[in-house]
Write a protein that holds these residues in place. Structure first.
Motif, PDB file in Angstrom:
ATOM      1  N   ALA A   1       0.902  -1.142   0.058  1.00  0.00           N
ATOM      2  CA  ALA A   1      -0.165   0.005   0.029  1.00  0.00           C
ATOM      3  C   ALA A   1       0.956   1.322   0.106  1.00  0.00           C
ATOM      4  CB  ALA A   1      -0.923   0.031   1.007  1.00  0.00           C
ATOM      5  N   GLU A   2       1.922   1.193   0.788  1.00  0.00           N
ATOM      6  CA  GLU A   2       2.607   2.528   0.957  1.00  0.00           C
ATOM      7  C   GLU A   2       3.567   2.475  -0.668  1.00  0.00           C
ATOM      8  OE1 GLU A   2       5.855   1.686   3.898  1.00  0.00           O
ATOM      9  OE2 GLU A   2       4.356   2.373   5.363  1.00  0.00           O
ATOM     10  N   GLU A   3       3.922   1.548  -1.249  1.00  0.00           N
ATOM     11  CA  GLU A   3       4.553   1.763  -2.499  1.00  0.00           C
ATOM     12  C   GLU A   3       3.309   2.194  -3.546  1.00  0.00           C
ATOM     13  OE1 GLU A   3       6.860  -1.689  -3.732  1.00  0.00           O
ATOM     14  OE2 GLU A   3       7.829  -1.974  -1.797  1.00  0.00           O
ATOM     15  N   VAL A   4       2.089   1.628  -3.402  1.00  0.00           N
ATOM     16  CA  VAL A   4       1.274   2.092  -4.592  1.00  0.00           C
ATOM     17  C   VAL A   4       0.938   3.709  -4.194  1.00  0.00           C
ATOM     18  CG1 VAL A   4      -1.036   1.918  -5.155  1.00  0.00           C
ATOM     19  CG2 VAL A   4       0.049   0.010  -4.954  1.00  0.00           C
ATOM     20  N   TYR A   5       0.943   4.172  -3.092  1.00  0.00           N
ATOM     21  CA  TYR A   5       0.669   5.590  -2.689  1.00  0.00           C
ATOM     22  C   TYR A   5       1.948   6.264  -3.273  1.00  0.00           C
ATOM     23  CZ  TYR A   5      -0.660   9.597   0.030  1.00  0.00           C
ATOM     24  OH  TYR A   5      -0.860  10.793   0.623  1.00  0.00           O
ATOM     25  N   PHE A   6       2.968   5.763  -3.131  1.00  0.00           N
ATOM     26  CA  PHE A   6       4.073   6.467  -3.665  1.00  0.00           C
ATOM     27  C   PHE A   6       4.047   6.808  -5.136  1.00  0.00           C
ATOM     28  CE2 PHE A   6       8.381   6.216  -5.488  1.00  0.00           C
ATOM     29  CZ  PHE A   6       9.239   7.587  -5.008  1.00  0.00           C
ATOM     30  N   LEU A   7       3.728   5.570  -5.853  1.00  0.00           N
ATOM     31  CA  LEU A   7       3.654   5.614  -7.033  1.00  0.00           C
ATOM     32  C   LEU A   7       2.340   6.518  -7.652  1.00  0.00           C
ATOM     33  CD1 LEU A   7       4.747   2.151  -8.110  1.00  0.00           C
ATOM     34  CD2 LEU A   7       5.979   4.045  -8.467  1.00  0.00           C
ATOM     35  N   LEU A   8       1.549   6.470  -7.003  1.00  0.00           N
ATOM     36  CA  LEU A   8       0.439   7.480  -7.469  1.00  0.00           C
ATOM     37  C   LEU A   8       0.616   8.743  -7.322  1.00  0.00           C
ATOM     38  CD1 LEU A   8      -2.923   5.166  -6.258  1.00  0.00           C
ATOM     39  CD2 LEU A   8      -1.955   5.363  -8.521  1.00  0.00           C
ATOM     40  N   ASN A   9       1.191   9.080  -6.290  1.00  0.00           N
ATOM     41  CA  ASN A   9       1.695  10.627  -6.024  1.00  0.00           C
ATOM     42  C   ASN A   9       2.532  11.023  -7.116  1.00  0.00           C
ATOM     43  OD1 ASN A   9       0.158  11.303  -3.612  1.00  0.00           O
ATOM     44  ND2 ASN A   9       1.545  10.339  -2.322  1.00  0.00           N
ATOM     45  N   ARG A  10       3.111  10.360  -7.803  1.00  0.00           N
ATOM     46  CA  ARG A  10       3.963  10.473  -8.833  1.00  0.00           C
ATOM     47  C   ARG A  10       3.555  10.551 -10.347  1.00  0.00           C
ATOM     48  NH1 ARG A  10       6.028  10.110  -4.444  1.00  0.00           N
ATOM     49  NH2 ARG A  10       7.969  10.872  -3.890  1.00  0.00           N
ATOM     50  N   GLY A  11       2.073  10.490 -10.423  1.00  0.00           N
ATOM     51  CA  GLY A  11       1.181  10.400 -11.532  1.00  0.00           C
ATOM     52  C   GLY A  11       1.118   9.045 -12.390  1.00  0.00           C
ATOM     53  N   TYR A  12       1.398   7.959 -11.620  1.00  0.00           N
ATOM     54  CA  TYR A  12       1.086   6.728 -12.412  1.00  0.00           C
ATOM     55  C   TYR A  12      -0.276   6.548 -12.235  1.00  0.00           C
ATOM     56  CZ  TYR A  12       6.173   5.990 -12.705  1.00  0.00           C
ATOM     57  OH  TYR A  12       7.622   6.100 -12.878  1.00  0.00           O
ATOM     58  N   PRO A  13      -0.677   5.839 -13.396  1.00  0.00           N
ATOM     59  CA  PRO A  13      -2.397   5.275 -13.184  1.00  0.00           C
ATOM     60  C   PRO A  13      -2.584   4.427 -12.234  1.00  0.00           C
ATOM     61  CG  PRO A  13      -1.232   4.987 -15.324  1.00  0.00           C
ATOM     62  CD  PRO A  13      -0.382   5.348 -14.701  1.00  0.00           C
ATOM     63  N   VAL A  14      -3.777   4.430 -11.573  1.00  0.00           N
ATOM     64  CA  VAL A  14      -4.361   3.476 -10.518  1.00  0.00           C
ATOM     65  C   VAL A  14      -4.077   1.880 -11.199  1.00  0.00           C
ATOM     66  CG1 VAL A  14      -6.018   2.702  -8.904  1.00  0.00           C
ATOM     67  CG2 VAL A  14      -5.457   5.095  -9.683  1.00  0.00           C
ATOM     68  N   THR A  15      -4.750   1.607 -12.219  1.00  0.00           N
ATOM     69  CA  THR A  15      -4.876   0.157 -12.646  1.00  0.00           C
ATOM     70  C   THR A  15      -3.469  -0.036 -12.953  1.00  0.00           C
ATOM     71  OG1 THR A  15      -6.126   1.362 -14.358  1.00  0.00           O
ATOM     72  CG2 THR A  15      -6.579  -0.744 -13.875  1.00  0.00           C
ATOM     73  N   SER A  16      -2.484   0.481 -13.621  1.00  0.00           N
ATOM     74  CA  SER A  16      -1.257  -0.062 -13.755  1.00  0.00           C
ATOM     75  C   SER A  16      -0.391  -0.301 -12.434  1.00  0.00           C
ATOM     76  CB  SER A  16      -0.340   0.909 -14.775  1.00  0.00           C
ATOM     77  OG  SER A  16      -1.213   1.054 -16.006  1.00  0.00           O
ATOM     78  N   THR A  17      -0.461   0.645 -11.766  1.00  0.00           N
ATOM     79  CA  THR A  17       0.145   0.863 -10.219  1.00  0.00           C
ATOM     80  C   THR A  17      -0.183  -0.402  -9.734  1.00  0.00           C
ATOM     81  OG1 THR A  17       0.397   3.168 -10.429  1.00  0.00           O
ATOM     82  CG2 THR A  17       0.942   2.022  -8.494  1.00  0.00           C
ATOM     83  N   THR A  18      -1.510  -0.844  -9.383  1.00  0.00           N
ATOM     84  CA  THR A  18      -1.946  -1.936  -8.635  1.00  0.00           C
ATOM     85  C   THR A  18      -1.588  -3.102  -9.352  1.00  0.00           C
ATOM     86  OG1 THR A  18      -4.095  -1.593  -9.698  1.00  0.00           O
ATOM     87  CG2 THR A  18      -3.683  -0.461  -7.523  1.00  0.00           C
ATOM     88  N   ARG A  19      -1.530  -3.081 -10.556  1.00  0.00           N
ATOM     89  CA  ARG A  19      -1.246  -4.346 -11.178  1.00  0.00           C
ATOM     90  C   ARG A  19       0.240  -4.694 -11.001  1.00  0.00           C
ATOM     91  NH1 ARG A  19      -1.820  -3.252 -16.679  1.00  0.00           N
ATOM     92  NH2 ARG A  19      -3.921  -3.244 -16.245  1.00  0.00           N
ATOM     93  N   PHE A  20       1.103  -3.601 -11.204  1.00  0.00           N
ATOM     94  CA  PHE A  20       2.539  -3.677 -11.083  1.00  0.00           C
ATOM     95  C   PHE A  20       2.829  -4.244  -9.682  1.00  0.00           C
ATOM     96  CE2 PHE A  20       6.791  -1.771  -9.977  1.00  0.00           C
ATOM     97  CZ  PHE A  20       7.571  -2.475 -10.779  1.00  0.00           C
ATOM     98  N   ILE A  21       2.557  -3.516  -8.760  1.00  0.00           N
ATOM     99  CA  ILE A  21       2.686  -3.844  -7.189  1.00  0.00           C
ATOM    100  C   ILE A  21       1.950  -5.276  -6.855  1.00  0.00           C
ATOM    101  CG2 ILE A  21       2.299  -3.270  -4.867  1.00  0.00           C
ATOM    102  CD1 ILE A  21       4.412  -1.527  -6.408  1.00  0.00           C
ATOM    103  N   GLY A  22       0.939  -5.518  -7.382  1.00  0.00           N
ATOM    104  CA  GLY A  22       0.333  -6.939  -7.129  1.00  0.00           C
ATOM    105  C   GLY A  22       0.992  -8.005  -7.519  1.00  0.00           C
TER     106      GLY A  22
END
Length: 57
Positions: A5-26
């Protein structure tokens, strides 16, 4: 899952899209579909300010 969750939050704050970010971290943490959905929902609430435990102090 807290670290994910911390890593997803970090990436989202840098402008990455939600779907791609959750897929990548997942994929990185080998999360199940249910866990990914829970992660996306938690992050969505955190961005709205409901959960502050994800944000670093």
């Amino acid at each position: 899952m807290h670290k994910a969750a911390e890593e997803v939050y970090f990436l989202l704050n840098r402008g990455y899209p939600v779907t791609s970010t959750t897929r990548f971290i997942g994929d990185h943490y080998q999360l199940s579909e249910r866990q990914r959905l829970a992660l996306a929902r938690t992050i969505d609430l955190a961005l709205c300010g409901v959960f502050s435990f994800i944000r670093k102090k």
